[in-house]
Design a protein around this motif. Structure first.
Motif, PDB file in Angstrom:
ATOM      1  N   ASN A  41     -45.001 -12.427  -4.717  1.00 11.18           N
ATOM      2  CA  ASN A  41     -44.600 -11.016  -4.758  1.00 11.18           C
ATOM      3  C   ASN A  41     -44.977 -10.349  -6.073  1.00 11.18           C
ATOM      4  O   ASN A  41     -45.488  -9.226  -6.091  1.00 11.18           O
ATOM      5  CB  ASN A  41     -43.091 -10.901  -4.534  1.00 11.18           C
ATOM      6  N   LEU A  42     -44.733 -11.045  -7.184  1.00 13.67           N
ATOM      7  CA  LEU A  42     -45.048 -10.457  -8.488  1.00 13.67           C
ATOM      8  C   LEU A  42     -46.556 -10.295  -8.664  1.00 13.67           C
ATOM      9  O   LEU A  42     -47.022  -9.266  -9.174  1.00 13.67           O
ATOM     10  CB  LEU A  42     -44.480 -11.328  -9.604  1.00 13.67           C
ATOM     11  N   LEU A  43     -47.319 -11.284  -8.229  1.00  8.69           N
ATOM     12  CA  LEU A  43     -48.772 -11.200  -8.358  1.00  8.69           C
ATOM     13  C   LEU A  43     -49.324 -10.079  -7.491  1.00  8.69           C
ATOM     14  O   LEU A  43     -50.253  -9.368  -7.899  1.00  8.69           O
ATOM     15  CB  LEU A  43     -49.397 -12.536  -7.966  1.00  8.69           C
ATOM     16  N   LEU A  71     -56.089  -7.868 -22.198  1.00  8.94           N
ATOM     17  CA  LEU A  71     -55.221  -8.923 -22.734  1.00  8.94           C
ATOM     18  C   LEU A  71     -53.997  -8.325 -23.432  1.00  8.94           C
ATOM     19  O   LEU A  71     -52.877  -8.824 -23.270  1.00  8.94           O
ATOM     20  CB  LEU A  71     -56.007  -9.799 -23.711  1.00  8.94           C
ATOM     21  N   ILE A  72     -54.218  -7.247 -24.183  1.00  5.21           N
ATOM     22  CA  ILE A  72     -53.102  -6.608 -24.890  1.00  5.21           C
ATOM     23  C   ILE A  72     -52.120  -6.002 -23.891  1.00  5.21           C
ATOM     24  O   ILE A  72     -50.895  -6.157 -24.022  1.00  5.21           O
ATOM     25  CB  ILE A  72     -53.634  -5.533 -25.853  1.00  5.21           C
ATOM     26  N   LEU A  73     -52.639  -5.310 -22.871  1.00 10.55           N
ATOM     27  CA  LEU A  73     -51.758  -4.718 -21.858  1.00 10.55           C
ATOM     28  C   LEU A  73     -50.988  -5.790 -21.101  1.00 10.55           C
ATOM     29  O   LEU A  73     -49.805  -5.613 -20.791  1.00 10.55           O
ATOM     30  CB  LEU A  73     -52.575  -3.874 -20.882  1.00 10.55           C
ATOM     31  N   THR A  77     -46.930  -5.749 -21.115  1.00  6.54           N
ATOM     32  CA  THR A  77     -46.191  -5.524 -19.874  1.00  6.54           C
ATOM     33  C   THR A  77     -45.330  -6.732 -19.502  1.00  6.54           C
ATOM     34  O   THR A  77     -44.186  -6.567 -19.055  1.00  6.54           O
ATOM     35  CB  THR A  77     -47.150  -5.186 -18.729  1.00  6.54           C
ATOM     36  N   GLN A  78     -45.847  -7.936 -19.693  1.00 10.99           N
ATOM     37  CA  GLN A  78     -45.020  -9.100 -19.359  1.00 10.99           C
ATOM     38  C   GLN A  78     -43.877  -9.278 -20.350  1.00 10.99           C
ATOM     39  O   GLN A  78     -42.799  -9.731 -19.983  1.00 10.99           O
ATOM     40  CB  GLN A  78     -45.888 -10.364 -19.255  1.00 10.99           C
ATOM     41  N   SER A 265     -48.043 -15.841 -13.026  1.00 13.70           N
ATOM     42  CA  SER A 265     -48.584 -14.664 -12.347  1.00 13.70           C
ATOM     43  C   SER A 265     -49.499 -13.861 -13.260  1.00 13.70           C
ATOM     44  O   SER A 265     -50.591 -13.433 -12.852  1.00 13.70           O
ATOM     45  CB  SER A 265     -47.439 -13.773 -11.840  1.00 13.70           C
ATOM     46  N   TYR A 266     -49.081 -13.668 -14.493  1.00 16.30           N
ATOM     47  CA  TYR A 266     -49.898 -12.877 -15.417  1.00 16.30           C
ATOM     48  C   TYR A 266     -51.161 -13.620 -15.833  1.00 16.30           C
ATOM     49  O   TYR A 266     -52.204 -12.996 -16.047  1.00 16.30           O
ATOM     50  CB  TYR A 266     -49.077 -12.473 -16.637  1.00 16.30           C
ATOM     51  N   LEU A 267     -51.092 -14.933 -15.933  1.00 19.02           N
ATOM     52  CA  LEU A 267     -52.295 -15.699 -16.255  1.00 19.02           C
ATOM     53  C   LEU A 267     -53.336 -15.540 -15.157  1.00 19.02           C
ATOM     54  O   LEU A 267     -54.525 -15.280 -15.426  1.00 19.02           O
ATOM     55  CB  LEU A 267     -51.940 -17.173 -16.446  1.00 19.02           C
ATOM     56  N   ILE A 268     -52.904 -15.674 -13.913  1.00 13.17           N
ATOM     57  CA  ILE A 268     -53.829 -15.518 -12.782  1.00 13.17           C
ATOM     58  C   ILE A 268     -54.377 -14.097 -12.737  1.00 13.17           C
ATOM     59  O   ILE A 268     -55.582 -13.882 -12.533  1.00 13.17           O
ATOM     60  CB  ILE A 268     -53.115 -15.870 -11.458  1.00 13.17           C
TER      61      ILE A 268
END
Length: 306
Positions: A41-43, A71-73, A77-78, A265-268
């Protein structure tokens, strides 16, 4: 031991409110999302139509500046999501200590955490402002996504007018709106991710088939940051639903499991964003369309045969 005491407190606080013989906490645990479903869901809140604009956004600022900015965003955000989750966990633990009802009750529904933390920070007026702003933001995202889907359906499916595509999507979205649990919506999120995985394959395939641009690639063009920022930030639009996904996991007092979901999720997402942004710009150059689908050949219903 702390987890056992916390569970015992939940069971004691969430007493039966009606003739329902099942305690509230037991019902919440029964329908709680797993880490896999929460991650899907998060992804999916990030992997959406916004990703299709990243090659164009990259063309405005250059590939190095764009990838660095993504990368900065992603980090900002995370971290914002983690900060909000920490606030929810703190309020949850204080509610249990004060023998108030937990956020894990059957009447609040998923999404109550935004109102809870904003009210705790700024009072009732702050809670109203936060919820109103959140609803407006989500309405804007939903409207833009609806328009994108309708116009794409009209353009890519022969014989379908804009009115017909709007009607079809309206019926579909109304049906999907009957799903009130993120645990169930996770199945649709996986289907959506598979659809965007197919689009990623198309980007890679048609990019490889496209002659490389004649002009040299731009590494950094700070003058285009204004044009880059909006589409890139929109691509990370997941903050509004992140707390609802956290709530769906049923562990408001202990966010450690959700932290792992955020990281994965953020890595992917960053890997996929970087591939789409860099590859799309490198293959189509400054001529890439604002939505990369429009840079494809006219017919791309399926991957061409090898």
């Amino acid at each position: 031991r702390r987890a056992q005491r916390r569970t015992a407190e939940h069971a004691r606080i969430n007493v039966r409110r009606s003739d329902d013989p099942v305690p509230v906490l037991s019902k919440m645990c029964a329908r709680a999302s797993t880490s896999t479903r929460a991650g899907a869901n998060l992804l999916k809140t990030m992997i959406g139509s916004g990703i299709l604009t990243l090659p164009w956004a990259t063309a405005q600022v250059g590939v190095f500046l764009s990838l660095s900015g993504l990368l900065i965003l992603a980090y900002l955000t995370q971290e914002a999501i983690r900060f909000a989750v920490r606030c929810v966990a703190l309020i949850e633990r204080e509610s249990i200590d004060e023998e108030k009802h937990s956020l894990l009750d059957e009447t609040a529904g998923e999404g109550a955490s935004w109102q809870r933390i904003s009210t705790a920070a700024f009072g009732r007026a702050g809670g109203i402002v936060t919820i109103t702003s959140l609803m407006m933001a989500q309405l804007g995202v939903a409207a833009s996504y609806f328009v994108f889907c309708a116009t794409t359906l009209q353009k890519r499916v022969s014989g379908v007018s804009l009115g017909v595509s709007i009607a079809l999507l309206g019926v579909l979205f109304c049906a999907l709106g009957q799903l009130h649990s993120l645990n169930k919506i996770a199945v649709l999120s996986v289907a959506g991710l598979l659809a965007y995985g197919y689009i990623l394959l198309l980007i890679l395939y048609y990019g490889a088939e496209t002659p490389p641009p004649v002009e040299p690639l731009v590494l950094a063009n700070p003058c285009g940051l204004g044009l880059w920022f909006g589409p890139s930030l929109f691509a990370f639009e997941g903050m509004g639903t992140a707390l609802a996904i956290y709530e769906s996991m049923g562990e408001l007092g202990d966010p450690s499991r959700f932290y792992r979901v955020i990281s994965a999720s953020y890595l992917i997402a960053v890997i996929i964003y970087s591939i789409v942004a860099a590859w799309g710009y490198m293959r189509w150059g400054s001529e890439v369309e604002s939505v990369i689908l429009n840079s494809f050949p006219d017919a791309y219903a399926a991957l061409p045969p090898a």
